[in-house]
Design a protein around this motif. Structure first.
Motif, mmCIF file in Angstrom:
data_model
loop_
_atom_site.group_PDB
_atom_site.id
_atom_site.type_symbol
_atom_site.label_atom_id
_atom_site.label_comp_id
_atom_site.label_asym_id
_atom_site.label_seq_id
_atom_site.Cartn_x
_atom_site.Cartn_y
_atom_site.Cartn_z
ATOM 1 N N ASN A 174 0.845 -1.197 0.000
ATOM 2 C CA ASN A 174 0.000 0.000 0.000
ATOM 3 C C ASN A 174 0.877 1.243 0.000
ATOM 4 O O ASN A 174 1.668 1.461 0.924
ATOM 5 C CB ASN A 174 -0.906 0.008 1.234
ATOM 6 C CG ASN A 174 -1.869 -1.166 1.253
ATOM 7 O OD1 ASN A 174 -2.529 -1.453 0.253
ATOM 8 N ND2 ASN A 174 -1.941 -1.870 2.371
ATOM 9 N N GLN A 176 1.047 5.222 0.293
ATOM 10 C CA GLN A 176 0.248 6.239 0.959
ATOM 11 C C GLN A 176 -0.528 7.102 -0.026
ATOM 12 O O GLN A 176 0.058 7.798 -0.852
ATOM 13 C CB GLN A 176 1.139 7.153 1.816
ATOM 14 C CG GLN A 176 1.143 6.752 3.268
ATOM 15 C CD GLN A 176 1.891 7.746 4.137
ATOM 16 O OE1 GLN A 176 2.678 8.536 3.659
ATOM 17 N NE2 GLN A 176 1.675 7.693 5.419
ATOM 18 N N ASN A 177 -1.857 7.020 0.064
ATOM 19 C CA ASN A 177 -2.767 7.865 -0.733
ATOM 20 C C ASN A 177 -2.552 7.735 -2.235
ATOM 21 O O ASN A 177 -2.937 8.617 -2.995
ATOM 22 C CB ASN A 177 -2.632 9.343 -0.335
ATOM 23 C CG ASN A 177 -2.882 9.563 1.141
ATOM 24 O OD1 ASN A 177 -3.751 8.925 1.734
ATOM 25 N ND2 ASN A 177 -2.112 10.457 1.740
ATOM 26 N N GLN A 180 -2.101 0.755 -4.674
ATOM 27 C CA GLN A 180 -1.391 -0.424 -4.203
ATOM 28 C C GLN A 180 -0.943 -1.282 -5.374
ATOM 29 O O GLN A 180 -1.390 -1.098 -6.506
ATOM 30 C CB GLN A 180 -2.283 -1.241 -3.265
ATOM 31 C CG GLN A 180 -3.613 -1.644 -3.870
ATOM 32 C CD GLN A 180 -4.539 -2.328 -2.887
ATOM 33 O OE1 GLN A 180 -5.297 -3.211 -3.263
ATOM 34 N NE2 GLN A 180 -4.500 -1.933 -1.620
ATOM 35 N N GLN A 274 5.988 -1.386 6.858
ATOM 36 C CA GLN A 274 5.314 -1.963 8.015
ATOM 37 C C GLN A 274 4.518 -3.177 7.556
ATOM 38 O O GLN A 274 3.573 -3.054 6.780
ATOM 39 C CB GLN A 274 4.399 -0.921 8.664
ATOM 40 C CG GLN A 274 3.743 -1.393 9.944
ATOM 41 C CD GLN A 274 2.876 -0.309 10.578
ATOM 42 O OE1 GLN A 274 2.729 0.767 10.005
ATOM 43 N NE2 GLN A 274 2.314 -0.580 11.729
ATOM 44 N N ASP A 276 2.060 -6.324 7.970
ATOM 45 C CA ASP A 276 0.927 -6.874 8.723
ATOM 46 C C ASP A 276 0.754 -8.319 8.295
ATOM 47 O O ASP A 276 0.244 -8.602 7.207
ATOM 48 C CB ASP A 276 -0.341 -6.061 8.433
ATOM 49 C CG ASP A 276 -1.499 -6.446 9.346
ATOM 50 O OD1 ASP A 276 -1.500 -7.586 9.855
ATOM 51 O OD2 ASP A 276 -2.408 -5.621 9.531
ATOM 52 N N ALA A 281 -0.069 -7.765 4.117
ATOM 53 C CA ALA A 281 0.037 -6.452 3.469
ATOM 54 C C ALA A 281 1.219 -5.684 4.059
ATOM 55 O O ALA A 281 1.593 -5.879 5.219
ATOM 56 C CB ALA A 281 -1.244 -5.651 3.641
ATOM 57 N N ASN A 283 2.565 -1.687 4.426
ATOM 58 C CA ASN A 283 2.309 -0.249 4.270
ATOM 59 C C ASN A 283 3.634 0.468 4.045
ATOM 60 O O ASN A 283 4.580 0.298 4.817
ATOM 61 C CB ASN A 283 1.609 0.303 5.512
ATOM 62 C CG ASN A 283 0.217 -0.273 5.692
ATOM 63 O OD1 ASN A 283 -0.503 -0.502 4.715
ATOM 64 N ND2 ASN A 283 -0.170 -0.524 6.931
ATOM 65 N N ASN A 285 5.850 3.765 3.948
ATOM 66 C CA ASN A 285 5.937 5.118 4.492
ATOM 67 C C ASN A 285 7.288 5.718 4.108
ATOM 68 O O ASN A 285 8.274 5.576 4.838
ATOM 69 C CB ASN A 285 5.780 5.091 6.014
ATOM 70 C CG ASN A 285 4.436 4.532 6.445
ATOM 71 O OD1 ASN A 285 3.394 5.029 6.049
ATOM 72 N ND2 ASN A 285 4.463 3.477 7.247
#
Length: 539
Positions: A174, A176-177, A180, A274, A276, A281, A283, A285
């Motif tokens: 994913n 950010q904004n 994906q 990050q 999960d 998934a 994330n 950053n």
């Protein structure tokens, strides 16, 4: 040469005989190390098994560098001076100072080199045994290999249910904004570590990433073209700008692709991940603007043509002013008082009157304080009439007029001033061409005084061109170039055009005449002429 026709799955050995084979999945298994799934070729007539050179060596952490379209493979075993080389064209394998001719024991299938099972033990001292019941290749290396220590179930018999080192799982990344993407990663469940395919990950984020066949690594740049990086799989190192990192077992090769442990992306590249494990998934950053986000922002920009061409406003309806011979306008007044040094007080009164006289503007302004005597020179009075439709006289001023002389006379001039300059701010004087060269398909942006006014894409040769409308005064012109992998180049120019500059083939004048406010009422006359010889010279 031994070749394979993948459509018929028949391997022609020579003109007189054909050798049938089957492609099927196998599992490499090394005690206390784990397993790896792979594909092998089994030749039914000879009962011989061929396994992939690159997949076996990558599994055993043996440096493996394919060359010349995978016709050659080179590297070393255990020590850098203990080098090996495969040559598919000549059917040879060199180990150290010894060269082996292995003939049909070396073949190529689906752009991958396969070698017969027994040859690994003879040449490299890596004995392989094939268990037909479980389709498992048992590895028994005589030579010492640099392998990480893996905790496995010691109670299980070798060759049966051994714990896996990792499992290959699909991961959703994913951004950010910004959406994906999906990629296959390697997950070490015993240590809860995730290994990310570097090249696929960087390509998805539009970060430049190219193969380095010499060092079995990757090269490119990140954030900007000067901040280069180099990942070396042979030495297990990464260099980003001036910083050096030792990766060790955090860098591995699987199926001809380099994988790196996820936490290192933040430490090395400033891209924090990050994971999960429940959602499978990651994330993302980043500590900077990713190229993929920058490109999406560029694609979403809308530029007004009016901003670029500085078009004058064109009204659909013009209402002409109604002029009168005389008419009162506005009366202004003000009174102020202020305490000065000591106990003295200054009182000031101001009176202002605006009116229309003979189609022009009549203005009076009287300002007087009780600290000074009344003087006419301190007051403001003028009559101004403008007519932009007249080519020869566009403006007349009568009353207190200004002087553009370099000399400062120190006296007020009362008189008349006529000019053909007209009213309002000076208009455009022409165009200034900005051109340059980048790479094909780059985005070029033009900013004038910190305002985006034009966007275009470089042509097939990488060239771009902007025509910047010139205006009087100072113009800060910035050209920003963006590449598909996050490349960014900025060029800046300052353009100053004095207000005395006149457009080409245009004549302007200002004639002033009057009397000084000295005791002798000295006469004054001044004429200014400007002619635009061309776009560059004004006389």
């Amino acid at each position: 040469p031994l070749t394979i026709n993948p459509e018929t799955e028949i391997l022609p050995l020579n003109e007189k005989s054909n050798l049938n084979f089957n492609e099927f999945p196998i599992t490499f298994s090394l005690k206390d190390y784990g397993r790896l799934s792979s594909d092998a070729l089994f030749f039914n007539d000879d009962k011989k098994l061929f396994v992939s050179v690159t997949e076996l060596f990558n599994y055993l952490r043996i440096p493996c560098n394919p060359e010349a379209g995978n016709d050659k493979i080179s590297g070393y075993i255990n020590k850098e001076n203990n080098k090996y080389a495969f040559d598919y064209i000549n059917k040879t394998v060199r180990m150290g100072n010894v060269e082996y001719f292995i003939g049909d024991s070396l073949t190529k299938y689906k752009n991958t080199l396969f070698m017969e099972l027994s040859q690994y033990g003879k040449i490299f001292n890596i004995k392989l045994e094939f268990d037909k019941k479980t389709n498992t290749v048992l590895i028994n290396p005589i030579v010492e290999l640099n392998l990480p220590k893996i905790q496995t179930n010691k109670n299980l018999p070798f060759g049966e249910e051994v714990d896996y080192i990792y499992e290959e799982i699909p991961i959703v990344f994913n951004v950010q904004n910004s959406g994906q993407f999906t990629a296959d990663a390697l997950y070490y469940s015993s240590e809860n570590k995730l290994f990310i395919p570097i090249s696929e990950f960087f390509n998805s984020l539009s970060i430049q990433c190219m193969q380095d066949s010499i060092n079995d690594g990757l090269i490119g740049f990140i954030q900007n073209e000067k901040n280069t990086y180099h990942i070396n799989n042979i030495n297990k190192t990464a260099i980003v700008g001036p910083n050096y990192y030792s990766l060790g077992d955090s860098l591995m090769k699987y199926k001809n692709a380099l994988y790196m442990e996820s936490s290192l992306f933040g430490k090395i590249f400033n891209i924090y991940l990050q994971f999960d494990v429940r959602k499978l998934a990651v994330n993302i950053n980043p500590g900077f603007e990713l190229p993929i986000i920058k490109l999406m922002n560029l694609q979403g920009m809308q530029v007004s043509k009016n901003n670029y061409y500085y078009n004058d406003f064109i009204a659909d309806t013009i209402i002409k002013a109604k002029r009168h011979s005389f008419g009162l306008g506005t009366f202004d007044w003000s009174y102020s008082t202020a305490q000065l040094n000591g106990n003295s007080v200054a009182n000031t009164i101001m009176l202002g009157l605006g009116a229309e006289l003979m189609g022009g503007s009549l203005n009076f302004k009287i300002e007087q304080t009780d600290q000074y005597k009344f003087e006419l020179n301190r007051q403001q009075y003028s009559w101004t009439k403008k007519n932009t439709a007249n080519r020869f006289i566009k403006e007349i001023n009568i009353g207190k007029i200004g002087s553009n002389n370099i000399a400062n006379y120190g006296y007020v001039i009362n008189g008349i001033q006529i000019s053909n300059k007209g009213q309002g701010s000076p208009k455009i004087t022409g165009f200034y061409t900005i051109e340059g060269k980048a790479e094909p398909g780059w985005s070029a942006q033009l900013y004038v005084n910190n305002k985006l006014v034009a966007i275009l894409e470089t042509d097939a040769s990488g060239k771009y061109e902007f025509k910047v409308p010139l205006q009087y005064g100072k113009m800060n012109v910035v050209t920003k170039l963006y590449g598909p992998s996050g490349e960014e180049r900025i060029e800046e120019k300052n353009i100053n055009i004095p207000f005395s500059f006149v457009p080409a083939k245009k004549f302007e004048y200002t004639l002033s005449s009057g009397l000084f406010s000295d005791k002798k009422f000295s006469r004054y006359m001044h004429l200014e002429n400007y002619y635009g010889l061309n776009h560059y010279i004004t006389i």
